[in-house]
Motif scaffolding. Structure first.
Motif, PDB file in Angstrom:
ATOM      1  N   ILE A   3       5.365   8.620  -3.100  1.00  0.00           N
ATOM      2  CA  ILE A   3       5.514   7.476  -2.230  1.00  0.00           C
ATOM      3  C   ILE A   3       6.847   8.148  -1.369  1.00  0.00           C
ATOM      4  CG2 ILE A   3       4.694   5.651  -3.711  1.00  0.00           C
ATOM      5  CD1 ILE A   3       7.749   4.872  -4.590  1.00  0.00           C
ATOM      6  N   ILE A  16      11.956  -3.215 -13.278  1.00  0.00           N
ATOM      7  CA  ILE A  16      11.193  -3.767 -12.484  1.00  0.00           C
ATOM      8  C   ILE A  16      11.220  -3.919 -11.196  1.00  0.00           C
ATOM      9  CG2 ILE A  16      10.092  -6.122 -12.178  1.00  0.00           C
ATOM     10  CD1 ILE A  16      11.204  -6.699 -15.218  1.00  0.00           C
ATOM     11  N   HIS A  17      10.344  -3.440 -10.479  1.00  0.00           N
ATOM     12  CA  HIS A  17      10.188  -3.232  -8.646  1.00  0.00           C
ATOM     13  C   HIS A  17       9.816  -4.552  -8.135  1.00  0.00           C
ATOM     14  CE1 HIS A  17      11.037   1.222  -9.694  1.00  0.00           C
ATOM     15  NE2 HIS A  17      10.267   1.111 -10.790  1.00  0.00           N
ATOM     16  N   SER A  45       1.730   0.626 -11.186  1.00  0.00           N
ATOM     17  CA  SER A  45       2.438   0.214 -12.473  1.00  0.00           C
ATOM     18  C   SER A  45       4.129   0.306 -12.400  1.00  0.00           C
ATOM     19  CB  SER A  45       1.718   0.748 -13.653  1.00  0.00           C
ATOM     20  OG  SER A  45       1.557   1.831 -13.547  1.00  0.00           O
ATOM     21  N   GLY A  46       4.552   1.105 -11.210  1.00  0.00           N
ATOM     22  CA  GLY A  46       5.907   1.339 -11.136  1.00  0.00           C
ATOM     23  C   GLY A  46       6.263   2.137 -12.422  1.00  0.00           C
ATOM     24  N   VAL A  65      -1.262   2.960 -13.316  1.00  0.00           N
ATOM     25  CA  VAL A  65      -1.634   3.954 -12.377  1.00  0.00           C
ATOM     26  C   VAL A  65      -0.715   3.952 -11.265  1.00  0.00           C
ATOM     27  CG1 VAL A  65      -3.252   5.061 -10.617  1.00  0.00           C
ATOM     28  CG2 VAL A  65      -4.137   3.794 -12.679  1.00  0.00           C
ATOM     29  N   ASN A  93      -1.095   8.806 -10.041  1.00  0.00           N
ATOM     30  CA  ASN A  93      -2.324   8.953  -8.880  1.00  0.00           C
ATOM     31  C   ASN A  93      -2.280   7.760  -7.862  1.00  0.00           C
ATOM     32  OD1 ASN A  93      -4.614   9.851  -8.099  1.00  0.00           O
ATOM     33  ND2 ASN A  93      -5.607   9.938 -10.191  1.00  0.00           N
ATOM     34  N   ASP A  94      -3.141   8.111  -6.976  1.00  0.00           N
ATOM     35  CA  ASP A  94      -3.244   7.093  -5.831  1.00  0.00           C
ATOM     36  C   ASP A  94      -4.207   6.068  -6.575  1.00  0.00           C
ATOM     37  OD1 ASP A  94      -3.686   5.765  -3.747  1.00  0.00           O
ATOM     38  OD2 ASP A  94      -4.126   7.342  -2.329  1.00  0.00           O
ATOM     39  N   TRP A 114      -1.334  -3.844  -0.863  1.00  0.00           N
ATOM     40  CA  TRP A 114      -1.943  -2.745   0.077  1.00  0.00           C
ATOM     41  C   TRP A 114      -2.844  -1.778  -0.607  1.00  0.00           C
ATOM     42  CZ3 TRP A 114       3.434  -3.162  -1.643  1.00  0.00           C
ATOM     43  CH2 TRP A 114       3.732  -2.073  -2.443  1.00  0.00           C
TER      44      TRP A 114
HETATM   45  N1  SAH Z   1       4.094  -3.409 -10.622  1.00  0.00           N
HETATM   46  C1  SAH Z   1       5.226  -2.609 -10.635  1.00  0.00           C
HETATM   47  C2  SAH Z   1       5.817  -1.894  -9.325  1.00  0.00           C
HETATM   48  C3  SAH Z   1       5.769  -2.630  -8.111  1.00  0.00           C
HETATM   49  S1  SAH Z   1       6.488  -1.844  -6.607  1.00  0.00           S
HETATM   50  C4  SAH Z   1       6.463  -3.381 -10.867  1.00  0.00           C
HETATM   51  O1  SAH Z   1       6.123  -4.743 -10.941  1.00  0.00           O
HETATM   52  O2  SAH Z   1       7.607  -3.071 -11.492  1.00  0.00           O
HETATM   53  C5  SAH Z   1       4.793  -1.035  -5.997  1.00  0.00           C
HETATM   54  C6  SAH Z   1       4.567   0.276  -6.764  1.00  0.00           C
HETATM   55  O3  SAH Z   1       3.328   0.788  -6.205  1.00  0.00           O
HETATM   56  C7  SAH Z   1       5.371   1.247  -6.500  1.00  0.00           C
HETATM   57  O4  SAH Z   1       5.568   1.831  -7.892  1.00  0.00           O
HETATM   58  C8  SAH Z   1       4.621   2.106  -6.043  1.00  0.00           C
HETATM   59  O5  SAH Z   1       5.086   3.640  -6.520  1.00  0.00           O
HETATM   60  C9  SAH Z   1       3.563   1.952  -6.247  1.00  0.00           C
HETATM   61  N2  SAH Z   1       2.370   2.337  -5.225  1.00  0.00           N
HETATM   62  C10 SAH Z   1       2.417   2.567  -3.866  1.00  0.00           C
HETATM   63  N3  SAH Z   1       1.468   2.853  -3.374  1.00  0.00           N
HETATM   64  C11 SAH Z   1       0.624   3.224  -4.310  1.00  0.00           C
HETATM   65  C12 SAH Z   1      -0.741   3.987  -4.239  1.00  0.00           C
HETATM   66  N4  SAH Z   1      -1.360   3.992  -3.185  1.00  0.00           N
HETATM   67  N5  SAH Z   1      -1.267   4.027  -5.599  1.00  0.00           N
HETATM   68  C13 SAH Z   1      -0.590   3.639  -6.781  1.00  0.00           C
HETATM   69  N6  SAH Z   1       0.624   3.290  -6.853  1.00  0.00           N
HETATM   70  C14 SAH Z   1       0.965   2.982  -5.660  1.00  0.00           C
END
Ligand code: SAH
Length: 248
Positions: A3, A16-17, A45-46, A65, A93-94, A114
């Motif tokens: 990212i 927790i993001h 999953s952050g 992921v 992974n994406d 997104w």
């Molecule tokens: N669900 C987690 C993270 C939320 S933040 C929590 O609540 O803590 C958003 C997350 O999406 C970030 O960890 C970022 O790295 C991930 N992310 C962004 N684009 C992504 C993509 N295309 N595929 C996988 N993860 C992605």
């Protein structure tokens, strides 16, 4: 694959993001009646806090992921720390287009819709991994009050007022997609502060340690503007919650 680096810098210390606090994840886990062996897929999953703590507390199993190398590494460390490495599996992974090989009981995307180009697309994507009768978790912002101007929406880091809905309208939208909203846990202002304010100390320390970094000026400017922006806009106008959905 990663990212944008700015997020790995500002959220390096977050478990927790999102504006959720550990007790909010606990509340949600308890509300969902999780069982030992409940299979969960978590897209975006952050640092893995939801899967790891639910594995510890309930014995759920699952896959997360995430595209951030740093958060992925932190998720694996957290799993080890909580002694749940045998239950959860993190995949760097994406997640766009990611479908699990085995159907899951719960398919989640918490604060990263997104990945499926919006709520509807993300629900469709999650559905491909979900067993019949399973549950979808969507974490998403909403307006507590509609911003009176587009400028205020931008202050909340929304592209436009139309990017988010008021809470009842968001629930109505899930309804229109033919889903029952069967649970929700909402963040509060303290949660927003834990998400936003805890970036500030991280940024300050990073600046002290990385004076020659190419992102130094960007992080300096953010630390300068973020406390005021957060309290003027996001904290007042934005809500956030995790919504549990079941197809009708
Ligand atoms: N669900 C987690 C993270 C939320 S933040 C929590 O609540 O803590 C958003 C997350 O999406 C970030 O960890 C970022 O790295 C991930 N992310 C962004 N684009 C992504 C993509 N295309 N595929 C996988 N993860 C992605």
């Amino acid at each position: 694959m990663d990212i944008p680096r700015i997020f790995n810098i500002t959220e390096a210390r977050h478990r927790i993001h999102n504006p959720f606090m550990p007790e909010d994840l606990e509340t949600l886990g308890a509300a969902l009646d999780l069982r030992s062996g409940t299979r969960i897929l978590d897209l975006g999953s952050g640092s893995g806090e939801m899967l790891c703590t639910w594995a510890r507390d309930y014995g759920v199993v699952g896959t997360g992921v995430d595209m951030s190398q740093l958060f992925h590494t932190q998720a694996n460390s957290r799993a080890q720390e909580l002694g749940v490495s045998g239950l959860v599996n993190f995949c760097h992974n994406d997640a766009a287009g990611y479908v699990s090989t085995e159907k899951v009981d719960i398919a989640a995307c918490v604060g990263a819709t997104w990945i499926g180009a919006g709520i509807q697309g993300t629900i469709e994507l999650l559905n491909k991994s979900l067993r019949k009768g399973g549950m979808i978790l969507i974490g998403e912002p909403y307006w507590i009050q509609t911003p009176p101007t587009e400028e205020i929406a931008k202050g909340c880091l929304a592209g436009a007022i139309s990017e988010y809905l008021l809470l009842p309208d968001l629930l109505a939208f899930f309804n229109q997609l033919n889903y029952d909203v069967v649970e929700m846990v909402l963040a509060n202002q303290n949660g927003w502060d834990r998400y936003e304010a805890s970036k500030w100390l991280t940024m300050r320390r990073w600046l002290e340690q990385n004076p020659k970094d190419e992102l130094f000026e960007e992080v300096r400017a953010l630390l300068h503007s973020e406390p005021e922006r957060h309290t003027r806009y996001t904290r007042e106008y934005m809500g956030w919650g995790i919504f549990a959905l079941m197809a009708r």
